[in-house]
Design a protein around this motif. Structure first.
Motif, mmCIF file in Angstrom:
data_model
loop_
_atom_site.group_PDB
_atom_site.id
_atom_site.type_symbol
_atom_site.label_atom_id
_atom_site.label_comp_id
_atom_site.label_asym_id
_atom_site.label_seq_id
_atom_site.Cartn_x
_atom_site.Cartn_y
_atom_site.Cartn_z
ATOM 1 N N GLU A 345 0.855 -1.193 0.000
ATOM 2 C CA GLU A 345 0.000 0.000 0.000
ATOM 3 C C GLU A 345 0.892 1.244 0.000
ATOM 4 O O GLU A 345 1.762 1.398 0.860
ATOM 5 C CB GLU A 345 -0.929 0.027 1.219
ATOM 6 C CG GLU A 345 -1.894 1.193 1.202
ATOM 7 C CD GLU A 345 -2.935 1.098 2.305
ATOM 8 O OE1 GLU A 345 -3.914 1.866 2.263
ATOM 9 O OE2 GLU A 345 -2.768 0.261 3.223
ATOM 10 N N LEU A 346 0.673 2.107 -1.000
ATOM 11 C CA LEU A 346 1.399 3.371 -1.089
ATOM 12 C C LEU A 346 0.548 4.475 -0.470
ATOM 13 O O LEU A 346 -0.566 4.744 -0.930
ATOM 14 C CB LEU A 346 1.718 3.703 -2.545
ATOM 15 C CG LEU A 346 2.426 5.040 -2.803
ATOM 16 C CD1 LEU A 346 3.760 5.112 -2.073
ATOM 17 C CD2 LEU A 346 2.608 5.283 -4.298
ATOM 18 N N VAL A 347 1.069 5.099 0.569
ATOM 19 C CA VAL A 347 0.347 6.149 1.286
ATOM 20 C C VAL A 347 0.984 7.487 0.934
ATOM 21 O O VAL A 347 2.107 7.780 1.355
ATOM 22 C CB VAL A 347 0.396 5.909 2.812
ATOM 23 C CG1 VAL A 347 -0.456 6.941 3.545
ATOM 24 C CG2 VAL A 347 -0.065 4.493 3.151
ATOM 25 N N ARG A 348 0.282 8.290 0.157
ATOM 26 C CA ARG A 348 0.840 9.540 -0.349
ATOM 27 C C ARG A 348 0.662 10.663 0.671
ATOM 28 O O ARG A 348 -0.286 11.439 0.635
ATOM 29 C CB ARG A 348 0.179 9.908 -1.672
ATOM 30 C CG ARG A 348 0.479 8.945 -2.801
ATOM 31 C CD ARG A 348 1.962 8.851 -3.127
ATOM 32 N NE ARG A 348 2.564 10.104 -3.516
ATOM 33 C CZ ARG A 348 2.723 10.503 -4.774
ATOM 34 N NH1 ARG A 348 2.341 9.721 -5.775
ATOM 35 N NH2 ARG A 348 3.311 11.660 -5.038
ATOM 36 N N THR A 349 1.587 10.730 1.598
ATOM 37 C CA THR A 349 1.600 11.817 2.585
ATOM 38 C C THR A 349 2.505 12.963 2.148
ATOM 39 O O THR A 349 2.644 13.954 2.876
ATOM 40 C CB THR A 349 2.094 11.288 3.939
ATOM 41 O OG1 THR A 349 3.344 10.605 3.740
ATOM 42 C CG2 THR A 349 1.095 10.337 4.560
ATOM 43 N N ASP A 350 3.128 12.830 0.971
ATOM 44 C CA ASP A 350 4.082 13.844 0.513
ATOM 45 C C ASP A 350 3.377 15.070 -0.078
ATOM 46 O O ASP A 350 2.238 14.986 -0.542
ATOM 47 C CB ASP A 350 5.014 13.245 -0.534
ATOM 48 C CG ASP A 350 4.240 12.644 -1.701
ATOM 49 O OD1 ASP A 350 3.415 11.743 -1.460
ATOM 50 O OD2 ASP A 350 4.447 13.090 -2.852
ATOM 51 N N ARG A 351 4.080 16.199 -0.063
ATOM 52 C CA ARG A 351 3.600 17.447 -0.673
ATOM 53 C C ARG A 351 4.687 18.007 -1.591
ATOM 54 O O ARG A 351 5.879 17.860 -1.306
ATOM 55 C CB ARG A 351 3.287 18.501 0.401
ATOM 56 C CG ARG A 351 2.274 18.068 1.417
ATOM 57 C CD ARG A 351 2.036 19.197 2.412
ATOM 58 N NE ARG A 351 1.288 18.734 3.570
ATOM 59 C CZ ARG A 351 1.006 19.502 4.611
ATOM 60 N NH1 ARG A 351 1.422 20.767 4.639
ATOM 61 N NH2 ARG A 351 0.322 19.017 5.632
ATOM 62 N N PRO A 352 4.291 18.687 -2.669
ATOM 63 C CA PRO A 352 5.313 19.311 -3.522
ATOM 64 C C PRO A 352 5.958 20.507 -2.824
ATOM 65 O O PRO A 352 5.310 21.199 -2.035
ATOM 66 C CB PRO A 352 4.512 19.747 -4.753
ATOM 67 C CG PRO A 352 3.095 19.855 -4.282
ATOM 68 C CD PRO A 352 2.941 18.826 -3.197
ATOM 69 N N ASP A 353 7.229 20.730 -3.112
ATOM 70 C CA ASP A 353 7.964 21.880 -2.577
ATOM 71 C C ASP A 353 7.798 21.977 -1.058
ATOM 72 O O ASP A 353 7.528 23.037 -0.495
ATOM 73 C CB ASP A 353 7.488 23.168 -3.248
ATOM 74 C CG ASP A 353 8.451 24.326 -3.025
ATOM 75 O OD1 ASP A 353 9.634 24.056 -2.697
ATOM 76 O OD2 ASP A 353 8.022 25.489 -3.140
ATOM 77 N N ALA A 354 7.976 20.840 -0.375
ATOM 78 C CA ALA A 354 7.677 20.757 1.061
ATOM 79 C C ALA A 354 8.731 21.480 1.902
ATOM 80 O O ALA A 354 9.931 21.405 1.609
ATOM 81 C CB ALA A 354 7.604 19.294 1.487
ATOM 82 N N PRO A 355 8.299 22.144 2.978
ATOM 83 C CA PRO A 355 9.251 22.868 3.836
ATOM 84 C C PRO A 355 10.024 21.975 4.789
ATOM 85 O O PRO A 355 10.996 22.411 5.395
ATOM 86 C CB PRO A 355 8.349 23.845 4.597
ATOM 87 C CG PRO A 355 7.029 23.155 4.664
ATOM 88 C CD PRO A 355 6.905 22.389 3.380
ATOM 89 N N THR A 356 9.598 20.729 4.992
ATOM 90 C CA THR A 356 10.345 19.791 5.832
ATOM 91 C C THR A 356 10.489 18.467 5.093
ATOM 92 O O THR A 356 9.689 18.143 4.196
ATOM 93 C CB THR A 356 9.642 19.520 7.177
ATOM 94 O OG1 THR A 356 8.432 18.783 6.931
ATOM 95 C CG2 THR A 356 9.311 20.817 7.906
ATOM 96 N N GLU A 357 11.499 17.690 5.457
ATOM 97 C CA GLU A 357 11.712 16.407 4.786
ATOM 98 C C GLU A 357 10.544 15.459 5.014
ATOM 99 O O GLU A 357 10.143 14.715 4.115
ATOM 100 C CB GLU A 357 13.018 15.773 5.281
ATOM 101 C CG GLU A 357 13.343 14.469 4.584
ATOM 102 C CD GLU A 357 14.659 13.870 5.013
ATOM 103 O OE1 GLU A 357 14.801 12.641 4.876
ATOM 104 O OE2 GLU A 357 15.537 14.610 5.502
ATOM 105 N N GLU A 358 9.994 15.490 6.217
ATOM 106 C CA GLU A 358 8.881 14.587 6.510
ATOM 107 C C GLU A 358 7.681 14.883 5.613
ATOM 108 O O GLU A 358 7.010 13.972 5.128
ATOM 109 C CB GLU A 358 8.486 14.707 7.986
ATOM 110 C CG GLU A 358 7.490 13.653 8.429
ATOM 111 C CD GLU A 358 7.332 13.584 9.926
ATOM 112 O OE1 GLU A 358 6.559 12.738 10.402
ATOM 113 O OE2 GLU A 358 7.988 14.382 10.634
ATOM 114 N N LEU A 359 7.396 16.177 5.382
ATOM 115 C CA LEU A 359 6.281 16.539 4.518
ATOM 116 C C LEU A 359 6.568 16.251 3.054
ATOM 117 O O LEU A 359 5.654 16.268 2.226
ATOM 118 C CB LEU A 359 5.939 18.017 4.694
ATOM 119 C CG LEU A 359 5.310 18.405 6.033
ATOM 120 C CD1 LEU A 359 5.102 19.907 6.117
ATOM 121 C CD2 LEU A 359 3.977 17.683 6.237
#
Length: 569
Positions: A345-359
């Motif tokens: 299962e791929l859980v897309r918690t990422d955001r483009p141009d994120a201000p932190t590595e976790e995001l």
């Protein structure tokens, strides 16, 4: 207990699960007047945990937390004349009753302790770790009528912790179905503790934060006719209103007939009215004869489970997932013993141009199951770790996979009432057999009631989340999940009951495609209850899906967008 008294019986709750707030027992005993204090410690998963405890120690099998709570509070209960009724006995009610007697003797308290047994049918289900029938409340009633101060049970229905004391207090007969049904629904509201006082509540955002920080535990004032008022001690946190009670009535239920070993309660007959601040009256409840069989929860060890979560950061998330999945698939296929069941299962918690590595990161979860621990331990660990320098850029995992842990499977089976020897073991050692019900009725589904006229055509709509107009609460029953959805006005109900069909439900929750979904209409509550069969696989212990108990399934539904009449928004 005094029989045939017109005085209402005040029954409180101090536990909704094994691990609930430790101080709740003291809070309930010191916060206001009570006659009986209950504690619900058992769930399907708890029975599996206690079964594994008992494998290591035959004297175990009960909720030890309860005993530690009682060490602080038994004197308080005795001083205030509050009787305690709990299912904390789990798989060993006699053992817990003995432990409570030893505690009372050590504290110098003249406390009479009784217990209920007969639910354990493990011996008749070969290969099971624990198989227990859901008994009713009349064994508890027998213990209380004979003067018990503490009653310990094993696997009774959660509501039996309330129906037993009420039947003893008012002298109800087994055929007082309407009265018993009223107590069953009051017990169902109390059983999950603070879920009745604002905990886990869909419309929590309408309340000030300070009110939500530490909800008080609920209590019910049960009357002789079976009506009840749900409330809480004054000065405690949280709140009780028609919404919180509606949510809990829908929790882990199905159709209009809510069946139990003592009575079948008609959820479609319930009337809820405000009875003052933090007071909701439940009345109008009709009851019918119970079904001819008892439910038995059977827990078995299903095998071993392991998982690893790969962290995918930055660009090319889909390509990174495809690469590591292909690498792991090849590695597992070459392993000496590869797992029988593999899920990704791929859980897309990422955001483009994120201000932190976790995001900037997504998670790719790999879950494996197999009867052989080696197939989920060594095979998975070796394959995942060996990729550390040979896979996608930025490769790392949340934690290295371990050896794999055993998981359980749960199933419901049904037996005649007489198959479980329901016995009240009184404080003086006498054993009183509890007769099975004389009258039973096959549990037929209630036909869908007439619906109100839908809203007039041509009204303006706006695309918005369902949760802007509807509340929901969801939960698990074995491998099935239920999602109860309700609204708070007649106009919203006219729209909801026509809009949220089974087909629309499946569209909004695509995980339900291919599964049997049943819709039950409860007009008195302005509610629809959906039962999704098989979505949880072999039950919570098998961890079949991301949310293994379907606790957030209702919140996912509320977050889905559809066309809603602007007048409702």
């Amino acid at each position: 207990m005094t029989l045939h008294t017109p005085q209402p019986l005040r029954i409180g709750n101090a536990s909704g699960f094994y691990g609930d707030r430790f101080d709740a027992m003291r809070e309930m005993l010191t916060g206001g007047e009570l006659d009986v204090l209950t504690g619900d410690y058992l769930a399907e998963l708890t029975m599996l945990i206690l079964g594994r405890d008992r494998l290591k120690d035959p004297g175990a099998g009960y909720a030890r937390t309860f005993l530690r709570q009682l060490e602080e509070c038994l004197g308080l209960a005795h001083e205030r004349g509050v009787r305690i009724v709990t299912n904390a006995g789990g798989l060993n009610p006699a053992g817990l009753a003995d432990a409570v007697r030893e505690l009372a003797a050590r504290l110098g308290l003249p406390v009479r302790v009784a217990h209920v047994e007969g639910d354990d049918l493990t011996a008749t289900h070969p290969g099971s770790l624990a198989a227990h029938a859901y008994l009713g409340g009349f064994g508890i009633a027998a213990c209380l009528r004979e003067g018990a101060d503490v009653v310990v049970t094993g696997r009774v229905t959660d509501a039996a912790l309330v129906t037993g004391p009420a039947a003893a207090h008012f002298g109800w007969a087994p055929t007082d179905y309407d009265r018993l049904a009223g107590a069953v629904l009051a017990g169902h509201v109390l059983e999950c503790g603070t879920q009745a006082t604002g905990g886990n509540y869909a419309f929590f955002g309408e309340r000030p934060l300070r009110e939500l920080l530490r909800p008080g535990f609920p209590l019910a004032e049960i009357h002789e006719d079976g009506t009840a008022v749900i409330t809480k001690h004054r000065g405690t946190g949280g709140f009780v209103d028609i919404g919180t009670v509606t949510a809990q009535l829908l929790y882990e239920t199905g159709g209009a007939r809510y069946a139990g070993p003592d009575v079948t309660a008609r959820l479609d007959s319930v009337r809820l009215t405000e009875d003052g601040p933090d007071r909701v009256r439940i009345d109008g409840v009709r009851g019918e004869a119970p079904p001819p069989t008892l439910k038995v929860g059977v827990n078995r060890l299903g095998g071993f489970r392991n998982e690893v979560a790969f962290v995918l950061t930055g660009l090319d998330i889909e390509a990174k997932a495809e690469l590591v999945r292909a690498q792991m698939t090849d590695a597992l296929a070459l392993a000496k013993s590869s797992p029988a069941d593999v899920r990704w299962e791929l859980v897309r918690t990422d955001r483009p141009d994120a201000p932190t590595e976790e995001l900037a990161s997504a998670l790719l979860r790999l879950v494996v199951r197999d009867p052989d621990q080696g197939a989920v331990g060594r095979a998975l660990s070796g394959a995942a770790i060996e990729l550390a320098l040979a896979s996608y850029p930025g490769f790392h995992v949340l934690a290295p996979p371990g050896k794999g842990a055993p998981y359980g499977v749960f199933e419901d089976v049904y037996v005649p009432h007489g198959a479980a020897p329901h016995v009240a073991v009184l404080h003086d050692g006498r054993r009183v057999a509890v007769a099975p019900p004389q009258d039973t009725a096959v549990l037929d589904e209630v036909p869908e009631p007439a619906l109100p006229e839908p809203p007039a055509p041509g009204h303006r709509t706006r695309r918005a989340p369902l949760g802007h107009v509807a509340g929901a609460r969801s939960g698990d029953k074995g491998g099935n999940a239920n999602v109860g959805v309700w609204v708070r006005t007649d106009e919203a109900w006219r729209w909801l009951c026509h809009e949220l069909t089974v087909e629309r439900f499946r569209q909004l929750l695509p995980e339900c495609e291919g599964l049997t979904v049943r819709r039950h209409v409860l007009p008195e509550l302005r509610a629809l209850n959906f039962v999704v069969e098989g979505i949880l696989g072999a039950g919570v212990a098998a961890q079949h899906r991301f949310d293994p108990q379907a606790k957030a399934l209702g919140e996912w539904l509320r977050a889905r967008h559809l066309d809603i009449p602007e007048a409702l928004l």
